[in-house]
Design a protein around this motif. Structure first.
Motif, PDB file in Angstrom:
ATOM      1  N   GLY A  80       5.621   8.587 -11.474  1.00 49.32           N
ATOM      2  CA  GLY A  80       5.616   9.400 -10.275  1.00 49.32           C
ATOM      3  C   GLY A  80       4.963   8.698  -9.109  1.00 49.32           C
ATOM      4  O   GLY A  80       5.330   8.930  -7.962  1.00 49.32           O
ATOM      5  N   GLU A  81       3.986   7.848  -9.421  1.00 49.28           N
ATOM      6  CA  GLU A  81       3.185   7.341  -8.314  1.00 49.28           C
ATOM      7  C   GLU A  81       3.813   6.126  -7.620  1.00 49.28           C
ATOM      8  O   GLU A  81       3.658   5.943  -6.427  1.00 49.28           O
ATOM      9  CB  GLU A  81       1.785   6.977  -8.830  1.00 49.28           C
ATOM     10  N   ASP A  82       4.494   5.297  -8.407  1.00 46.30           N
ATOM     11  CA  ASP A  82       5.054   4.093  -7.803  1.00 46.30           C
ATOM     12  C   ASP A  82       6.355   4.407  -7.084  1.00 46.30           C
ATOM     13  O   ASP A  82       7.432   4.094  -7.557  1.00 46.30           O
ATOM     14  CB  ASP A  82       5.322   3.037  -8.870  1.00 46.30           C
ATOM     15  N   THR A  83       6.254   5.077  -5.972  1.00 46.46           N
ATOM     16  CA  THR A  83       7.491   5.421  -5.285  1.00 46.46           C
ATOM     17  C   THR A  83       7.965   4.244  -4.456  1.00 46.46           C
ATOM     18  O   THR A  83       8.226   4.353  -3.274  1.00 46.46           O
ATOM     19  CB  THR A  83       7.301   6.650  -4.388  1.00 46.46           C
ATOM     20  N   GLY A  84       8.035   3.117  -5.116  1.00 51.05           N
ATOM     21  CA  GLY A  84       8.707   1.966  -4.535  1.00 51.05           C
ATOM     22  C   GLY A  84       8.043   1.383  -3.314  1.00 51.05           C
ATOM     23  O   GLY A  84       8.702   0.719  -2.520  1.00 51.05           O
ATOM     24  N   THR A  85       6.745   1.653  -3.148  1.00 52.74           N
ATOM     25  CA  THR A  85       6.118   1.107  -1.944  1.00 52.74           C
ATOM     26  C   THR A  85       5.584  -0.292  -2.211  1.00 52.74           C
ATOM     27  O   THR A  85       5.790  -1.205  -1.422  1.00 52.74           O
ATOM     28  CB  THR A  85       4.971   2.011  -1.490  1.00 52.74           C
ATOM     29  N   GLY A  86       4.931  -0.431  -3.357  1.00 52.22           N
ATOM     30  CA  GLY A  86       4.398  -1.740  -3.682  1.00 52.22           C
ATOM     31  C   GLY A  86       5.525  -2.738  -3.879  1.00 52.22           C
ATOM     32  O   GLY A  86       5.423  -3.889  -3.484  1.00 52.22           O
ATOM     33  N   THR A 107       7.986  -4.618  -0.808  1.00 49.48           N
ATOM     34  CA  THR A 107       7.849  -5.908  -0.153  1.00 49.48           C
ATOM     35  C   THR A 107       8.773  -6.947  -0.773  1.00 49.48           C
ATOM     36  O   THR A 107       9.244  -7.842  -0.102  1.00 49.48           O
ATOM     37  CB  THR A 107       6.404  -6.414  -0.267  1.00 49.48           C
ATOM     38  N   GLU A 108       9.035  -6.796  -2.082  1.00 49.95           N
ATOM     39  CA  GLU A 108       9.866  -7.798  -2.739  1.00 49.95           C
ATOM     40  C   GLU A 108      11.346  -7.529  -2.529  1.00 49.95           C
ATOM     41  O   GLU A 108      12.137  -8.429  -2.336  1.00 49.95           O
ATOM     42  CB  GLU A 108       9.571  -7.810  -4.248  1.00 49.95           C
ATOM     43  N   THR A 109      11.676  -6.226  -2.593  1.00 51.92           N
ATOM     44  CA  THR A 109      13.100  -5.916  -2.587  1.00 51.92           C
ATOM     45  C   THR A 109      13.690  -5.898  -1.181  1.00 51.92           C
ATOM     46  O   THR A 109      14.865  -6.179  -0.996  1.00 51.92           O
ATOM     47  CB  THR A 109      13.350  -4.549  -3.242  1.00 51.92           C
ATOM     48  N   THR A 110      12.867  -5.542  -0.195  1.00 58.26           N
ATOM     49  CA  THR A 110      13.419  -5.393   1.142  1.00 58.26           C
ATOM     50  C   THR A 110      13.421  -6.739   1.879  1.00 58.26           C
ATOM     51  O   THR A 110      12.383  -7.366   2.046  1.00 58.26           O
ATOM     52  CB  THR A 110      12.592  -4.389   1.962  1.00 58.26           C
ATOM     53  N   GLY A 152       5.903   6.473   7.381  1.00 55.75           N
ATOM     54  CA  GLY A 152       5.564   5.931   8.686  1.00 55.75           C
ATOM     55  C   GLY A 152       4.513   4.836   8.591  1.00 55.75           C
ATOM     56  O   GLY A 152       4.612   3.793   9.255  1.00 55.75           O
ATOM     57  N   PHE A 153       3.537   5.063   7.738  1.00 58.26           N
ATOM     58  CA  PHE A 153       2.450   4.096   7.583  1.00 58.26           C
ATOM     59  C   PHE A 153       2.997   2.771   7.051  1.00 58.26           C
ATOM     60  O   PHE A 153       2.723   1.700   7.605  1.00 58.26           O
ATOM     61  CB  PHE A 153       1.408   4.658   6.619  1.00 58.26           C
ATOM     62  N   PRO A 197       9.825   7.798   2.171  1.00 52.91           N
ATOM     63  CA  PRO A 197       9.424   6.491   1.674  1.00 52.91           C
ATOM     64  C   PRO A 197      10.598   5.781   0.998  1.00 52.91           C
ATOM     65  O   PRO A 197      11.472   6.416   0.426  1.00 52.91           O
ATOM     66  CB  PRO A 197       8.347   6.807   0.627  1.00 52.91           C
ATOM     67  N   GLY A 198      10.584   4.475   1.108  1.00 47.09           N
ATOM     68  CA  GLY A 198      11.566   3.676   0.405  1.00 47.09           C
ATOM     69  C   GLY A 198      12.929   3.668   1.047  1.00 47.09           C
ATOM     70  O   GLY A 198      13.889   3.155   0.497  1.00 47.09           O
ATOM     71  N   SER A 199      13.069   4.280   2.247  1.00 44.08           N
ATOM     72  CA  SER A 199      14.375   4.272   2.894  1.00 44.08           C
ATOM     73  C   SER A 199      14.412   3.222   3.982  1.00 44.08           C
ATOM     74  O   SER A 199      13.400   2.702   4.385  1.00 44.08           O
ATOM     75  CB  SER A 199      14.689   5.639   3.485  1.00 44.08           C
TER      76      SER A 199
END
Lengths: 372, 391
Positions: free
Chosen positions: B29-35, B38-41, B226-227, B389-391
């Motif tokens: 639940g917590e790793d909503t693709g923010t960490g 950086t690699e994927t985008t 946003g952050f 997030p993640g969009s």
């Protein structure tokens, strides 16, 4: 006989008087006139809409208290009702919205799902209890924590609304018309009472009443109920009498969990927005314990307790308008429960000494010799 | 006795298994693709990354134009008279005294009352918030002229109640249901969060920052989105730790300073030197941890927390994402009293200073020109800040 009835009524009345007295002290400390506070609660709480709301609030509390009371009948404390009803509700709402069935069948299917999930959730504590002797209080509390976690996960993941009406409120899909429960507004109108727009008397009231009747018949009019009560009073005596304690424990706990599964349905099927969302009411499972204690595990007593809690919660809302802290009602509820427990214990002891003196008299022994 | 021991062991074994399962779920639940973002985008695809020339031009333009702070003109309304009117407000869970969201609404209400002199009634819902609808109805039955619901949770219930009382005007903060008699007051939280994200990215020395959300709900995800966007706009290689304290329907995450502090502490240990929170009362734990650590920063939310948290902890509050709930509430009341009883949504975004960042404390003084540059790029649409997030 009259004396017995008086004794039965004495305890709850005493409890309410004590609660009012204690609350008055707090109100006076807060510089509020108790008479004014109780007066405005009473006048607001007895308006037609408030009475309807009182019944609506009492329904889930009543069902919850029944679930707890089934266990109490044989000395089992299912403190996991909270977890059982929440997970049952989220699954019933999520799966229920995906089904398409004609009206009564749809509602029936949701009932079955809720009951099955409620039972499934108590299965582990029940099996641990009969196979390994793990205390059901520990096991059901643990299952509560797991239930909250899984409920949150289901709500945010697998059961999350696909066709979201709102972008901000997290919830399951809305239940279709066929899954909704009719209101009892015709009954209210038939009585010549006018409600404000938006007020509904929840049709689930019928389910609650039926459950109460079923509970009474089961506990006091069937062999199984006898076994449950016998095991509750004296386990070894029951065992000697040929009652299989494990089977009774299993059945009782499953029954308790199954009833717990139904608690959330009055909200899901009977009130807008007809789905499990972040506003889904919590704490019914724990409040149900208090209500069951208050009602002494008797269907009528529980009904009175549930209505009393419903009345207090509804009528407390007016207090803010009069600048009276409405938290006073929470104090009142707590004091009522404690005083009921104490009052019944006092009455029980009083009866016991009376019985003892009666026995002593009958056997014509002096009290000294009888106790020696 | 031995049997008891055995059953105890079994219990512990089972507990351990459940613990592992629960932990695994939690991680999901917590790793909503923010960490991983950086690699994927690819930086080129990242809508947050702007051309350096465009940014420089924007900065130059802002500096030339000076501060274009338009006066909101909230004081002009002092000659309006609201006496005889009655305004009701229903708070969200937490109620008055949360030093955050609800208090901001209360402040707007109080200021308006002082200026216009109407009668006020404000109510708090039950702990679970189930009786929001009944409280709205209670105020409607008492014939209040304007009834304000504070919080997105009112979105549907206020529409339902408002439908039954077409002659009463309603307003709701953080939601905009469509109705003729509901004023929706919504905020572009992602835009304000972008700017504090940029401020964090410009300030960080470890190239590692953190975000703590109170409850993983769509509203709070706007802050995170946003952050993250703001941080990556400055430097796509900065690492971002992102965590939510609780998952809905558990809203304890908005009022759990202990957990907020623990999470902050683990983020700082992990190498982050700036942590932004959107966690209401839980933020108190973050500020305490930041202050105890000494050489790291915290970023506040909603109100200017440099001012509300007070000394000495505010020494470590770099900036705050400002969400002008009080201005919005004041404005809605002012509009109503001046005769505008119609419904409709107002978006409080950067262009009307409905959101923003604080420079109180002077810690980000040197970056203000850059931040103003970003701000103008957001206002003119060059940067479109995502709100999920993640969009």
């Amino acid at each position: 006989m009259m004396r017995r009835i008086a004794l039965v009524l004495a305890a709850p009345m005493l409890a309410i008087v004590i609660a009012l007295a204690v609350s008055s002290v707090f109100l006076l400390l807060a510089d509020v006139s108790p008479a004014e506070a109780y007066g405005s609660m009473l006048s607001y709480g007895t308006e037609a809409d408030s009475l309807v709301s009182m019944f609506n609030r009492a329904i889930p509390l009543y069902i919850s208290a029944l679930a707890v009371a089934v266990g109490f009948q044989m000395g089992l404390f299912n403190i996991g009702v909270e977890g059982q009803y929440r997970i049952a509700a989220v699954v019933a709402a999520g799966l229920g919205a995906k089904l398409s069935l004609p009206g009564p069948l749809h509602v029936g299917a949701i009932f079955v799902i809720a009951v099955v999930i409620g039972m499934a959730w108590i299965a582990i504590p029940a099996i641990l209890k009969v196979t390994r002797g793990v205390h059901e209080v520990i096991a059901t509390i643990m299952m509560n924590a797991i239930s909250f976690g899984i409920t949150a996960w289901l709500l945010g993941g697998p059961l999350k609304a696909t066709s979201s009406g709102s972008s901000l409120i997290l919830g399951t899909d809305q239940l279709p018309e066929s899954a909704r429960f009719p209101t009892l507004n015709w009954l209210v109108e038939g009585l010549g009472v006018e409600m404000r727009p938006g007020s509904n008397l929840d049709g689930f009231l019928v389910v609650a009443v039926l459950l109460g009747v079923a509970y009474y018949v089961l506990v006091w009019r069937t062999r199984f109920g006898y076994e449950v009560r016998a095991s509750g009073h004296n386990r070894s005596a029951a065992e000697v009498a040929g009652i299989n304690p494990k089977a009774v424990v299993l059945k009782t706990l499953f029954l308790s969990g199954g009833v717990a599964g139904l608690i959330g349905l009055s909200y899901l099927l009977g009130s807008s927005p007809y789905r499990y969302d972040t506003g889904f009411p919590q704490q019914y499972g724990f409040t149900g314990i208090a209500v069951a204690l208050l009602g002494r595990n008797h269907p009528i007593g529980i009904a009175i307790g549930a209505l009393l809690f419903g009345f207090m919660e509804r009528s407390s809302q007016i207090l803010d308008l009069d600048d009276i802290p409405k938290e006073i009602v929470v104090i009142m509820q707590g004091v009522i429960v404690i005083s009921v427990v104490i009052a019944y214990e006092l009455v029980r002891r009083y009866r016991q000494t009376q019985q003892e003196t009666a026995v002593t008299k009958a056997t014509d022994l002096s009290p000294h010799e009888a106790t020696a | 006795m031995r049997k008891n021991l055995k059953s105890l062991r079994l219990l512990f074994a089972l507990l351990a298994v459940f613990g592992l399962v629960a932990a695994a779920c939690g991680d999901d639940g917590e790793d909503t693709g923010t960490g991983d973002g950086t690699e994927t985008t690819e930086p080129a695809d990242d809508p947050c990354v702007v051309d350096q020339d465009a940014l420089d031009a924007a900065i130059a333009a802002v500096e030339e134009g000076g501060t274009d702070d338009t006066d909101e003109g909230t004081d002009d309304g002092a000659d309006l008279d609201g006496s005889g009117m009655r305004v009701g407000m229903v708070y969200d869970i937490g109620g008055k005294g949360d030093q955050s969201f609800n208090d901001a609404a209360f402040e707007g209400l109080t200021r308006a009352q002082e200026d216009f002199g109407f009668e006020v009634e404000d109510l708090e819902p039950s702990a679970g918030g189930e009786n929001r609808g009944e409280l709205l109805q209670l105020l409607a039955d008492e014939d209040y002229d304007l009834i304000i619901g504070v919080g997105f949770a009112f979105e549907e219930i206020i529409a339902e109640v408002a439908g039954n009382y077409p002659d009463i005007t309603f307003a709701v903060v953080d939601a905009a249901p469509e109705a003729d008699n509901i004023k929706g007051l919504v905020f572009a939280e992602e835009e304000g969060s972008f700017l504090v994200g940029a401020a964090a990215a410009l300030t960080t020395e470890t190239d590692h920052v953190g975000f703590i959300g109170g409850v993983e709900s769509p509203l709070i995800q706007k802050f995170e989105a946003g952050f993250v966007c703001g941080v990556h706009a400055v430097n796509p290689d900065i690492e971002i730790d992102s965590t939510y304290i609780t998952q809905p329907p558990d809203f304890a995450g908005f009022n759990d300073p202990a957990r907020g502090g623990e999470i902050a502490s683990s983020m700082y240990e992990d190498g982050a030197d700036i942590v932004y929170h959107a966690a209401g009362g839980s933020g108190g734990g973050l500020f305490e941890t930041a202050y105890d650590n000494g050489d790291v920063w915290a970023i506040g939310v909603d109100s200017d927390q440099y001012l509300t948290v007070g000394e000495p902890q505010n020494e470590r509050i770099l900036t705050s994402m400002l969400k002008e709930v009080d201005v919005a509430v004041y404005g809605a009341i002012e509009d109503f009293i001046s005769g505008d009883t119609a419904g409709g949504a107002t978006v409080f975004d950067l262009s009307i200073d409905g959101v923003g960042y604080s420079t109180e404390g002077g810690f980000i003084e040197e970056h203000v020109p850059t931040l103003e540059g970003y701000k103008s790029l957001i206002i003119d649409g060059t940067i479109e800040v995502p709100d999920t997030p993640g969009s």
